[in-house]
Structures are given as structure tokens and as C-alpha cells.
Design a protein around this motif. Structure first.
Motif, short mmCIF file in Angstrom:
data_model
loop_
_atom_site.label_atom_id
_atom_site.label_comp_id
_atom_site.label_asym_id
_atom_site.label_seq_id
_atom_site.Cartn_x
_atom_site.Cartn_y
_atom_site.Cartn_z
N VAL A 1 0.96 -0.69 0.33
CA VAL A 1 -0.03 -0.07 0.18
C VAL A 1 0.92 1.46 -0.23
O VAL A 1 2.04 1.00 0.24
CB VAL A 1 -1.12 -0.14 0.90
CG1 VAL A 1 -2.11 -1.47 1.22
CG2 VAL A 1 -0.65 0.05 2.26
N HIS B 1 -4.59 -4.47 3.43
CA HIS B 1 -3.51 -4.53 3.60
C HIS B 1 -3.22 -4.37 5.47
O HIS B 1 -3.80 -3.69 6.28
CB HIS B 1 -2.42 -3.13 3.23
CG HIS B 1 -0.82 -3.31 3.88
ND1 HIS B 1 -0.02 -2.78 4.76
CD2 HIS B 1 0.43 -3.87 2.55
CE1 HIS B 1 0.99 -2.97 3.95
NE2 HIS B 1 1.44 -4.15 3.23
N ALA C 1 -6.67 -0.51 4.35
CA ALA C 1 -6.59 -0.39 2.99
C ALA C 1 -6.34 -1.66 1.82
O ALA C 1 -4.98 -2.50 2.30
CB ALA C 1 -5.15 0.78 2.87
N SER D 1 -5.25 -3.98 -0.48
CA SER D 1 -3.18 -4.52 -0.76
C SER D 1 -3.90 -3.76 -2.25
O SER D 1 -4.52 -4.58 -3.06
CB SER D 1 -2.65 -5.43 -0.59
OG SER D 1 -2.77 -5.89 0.91
#
Length: 229
Positions: free
Chosen positions: A147, A170, A175, A177
Motif C-alpha cells: 500500500v 494490508h 487499506a 493491498s
């Protein structure tokens, strides 16, 4: 207080064996030679000295990136994170950048951070490429999950490499990946991965002899410009 190794052994995560990263030499656009090498756990405190002042720089998200790098390297030094490695970049012994990452398992790598203290020479790009090189070629992994925490990072990694989006959270904040597969790595290697081996002995010895950390004022100027933060 006496050190309780029996209890300590229960706190430490078990580690997988990890192949070493062979050092390499990169000639930068300004003609200077940059050594990229893997550090040992014992070298972490010296590297932390370089990272600590940067944790307050808001520009381009250096504060969050440096703070997380500091915590991740400290966790490695204190045996509180599993299968981490750190590559550093040195010019005449001076620390100018680093990357850290870890093996999630034998097949998958979890990219953590890329940090540069001397901007404008693509040092971050070269170091990110070295990190991917280590995961795919020396740790023999099938993929790396990545990320970005800044727009610059997104342009450098996701767009430049054409990374594949996934819905895999991630571990850096959850967030989704992006994935660098082994196939994509080899498709982009000739364009993005540079460096020569072996490193000449005198240059490597200089890098191994001392990690030189520049003063905070100089780093601030290189990261934030002459006007400071």
C-alpha cells in the motif's frame, strides 16, 4: 532486574529462515555511488537515530511514514515482529534511505515502508525496487502486498509498476493491498531494478564500517527545502 529468558522466549514470535540480501552498487544520476545493503538487528539503534527527527515533518506524510518505520524497526530490534528485514542506502557511508518489509508467510511478502532523506535522485525508487528484488529473487516469494501512504508513493509504486489491486486488507491500517506478482516483477525488472554486484571491497568496507547520520538541519533542508517545515 534479571532478564527472564524463559518468559522472553514465550513473547517472541517464531521466525522463518530468511536468505540474506547480497549488497549491490547503484550509480546515481549525479554520478555518486550508492551502496544498498541489508542491516543486522544490532545496527537498528543507529538507524533509529536518523529516523527519529523525521517523525515531526508533515510534508508529504513523512511524519506518519517515519513514525511507523521507527516503531517497526524498534519492534524488530526488540523481537516483537516476525520475519522483518531492512535494507539501507549509503553514499560514502552516509545513510540516505531505507526500506523495510517482512515475510507474511513463505509465499507472500508484506511491504512496509520506503523512506528517503536525500530527495531528487530516485533513491526511493531504487530502494523500493531492491525490496521487491529481495522478496522475489532471494526470499523466493510468489507475491508482495503493498500500500502507499502518500500520493507520491502511489504514483511511484502502483502506477509505475502497474500493480494489481486486490481486496486484501494490508496490515498498515487496513487499506486494500496492491499486489506485485512474481510474473509482474520479472516483466518490469529490466526497466526498474538496477545495480551491480559485487560491490568493490573498499566501497563496501566503508559502508560496513559506519552508518553516518547527518544532522537534523541538513535532513530538514533536503526533505522540506531551505525554508524548513
Amino acid at each position: 532486574m534479571p532478564f527472564d529468558m524463559e518468559l522472553e522466549s514465550k513473547l517472541r514470535p517464531p521466525e522463518l529462515p530468511m536468505a540474506p540480501y547480497p549488497p549491490k552498487l547503484i550509480t546515481l544520476a549525479n554520478g555518486k555511488h550508492m551502496v544498498v545493503r541489508e542491516i543486522t538487528r544490532d545496527e537498528v539503534p543507529r538507524v533509529l537515530e536518523a529516523v527519529r527527527p523525521i517523525t515531526t515533518y508533515e510534508r508529504d506524510y513523512y511524519d506518519i511514514v517515519a513514525s511507523r518505520v521507527y516503531a517497526e524497526l524498534l519492534a524488530w530490534y526488540r523481537w516483537r515482529i516476525v520475519n522483518e528485514f531492512c535494507l539501507i542506502a549509503q553514499i560514502e557511508g552516509m545513510l540516505v534511505g531505507l526500506v523495510n518489509s517482512r515475510m507474511l508467510n513463505a509465499k507472500t511478502g508484506m511491504s512496509l515502508h520506503t523512506l528517503t532523506t536525500d530527495r531528487g535522485l530516485r533513491i526511493g525508487s531504487h530502494m523500493f525496487a531492491a525490496k521487491m528484488e529481495h522478496h522475489i529473487e532471494y526470499l523466493n516469494q510468489e507475491e508482495v502486498l503493498i500500500v502507499a501512504e502518500s500520493p507520491i508513493g502511489f504514483r511511484r509504486w502502483m502506477i509505475e509498476y502497474g500493480l494489481e489491486p486486490t481486496d486484501i486488507p494490508h496490515e498498515l491500517g487496513g487499506a486494500p493491498s496492491f499486489r506485485l506478482s512474481k510474473e509482474l516483477y520479472y516483466a518490469t525488472k529490466d526497466r526498474l531494478v538496477v545495480g551491480d554486484r559485487p560491490v568493490p571491497k573498499d566501497i563496501l568496507d566503508q559502508a560496513l564500517d559506519e552508518i553516518i547520520v547527518v544532522d537534523e538541519k541538513t535532513v530538514a533542508e533536503k526533505i522540506c527545502g531551505v525554508k524548513g517545515r
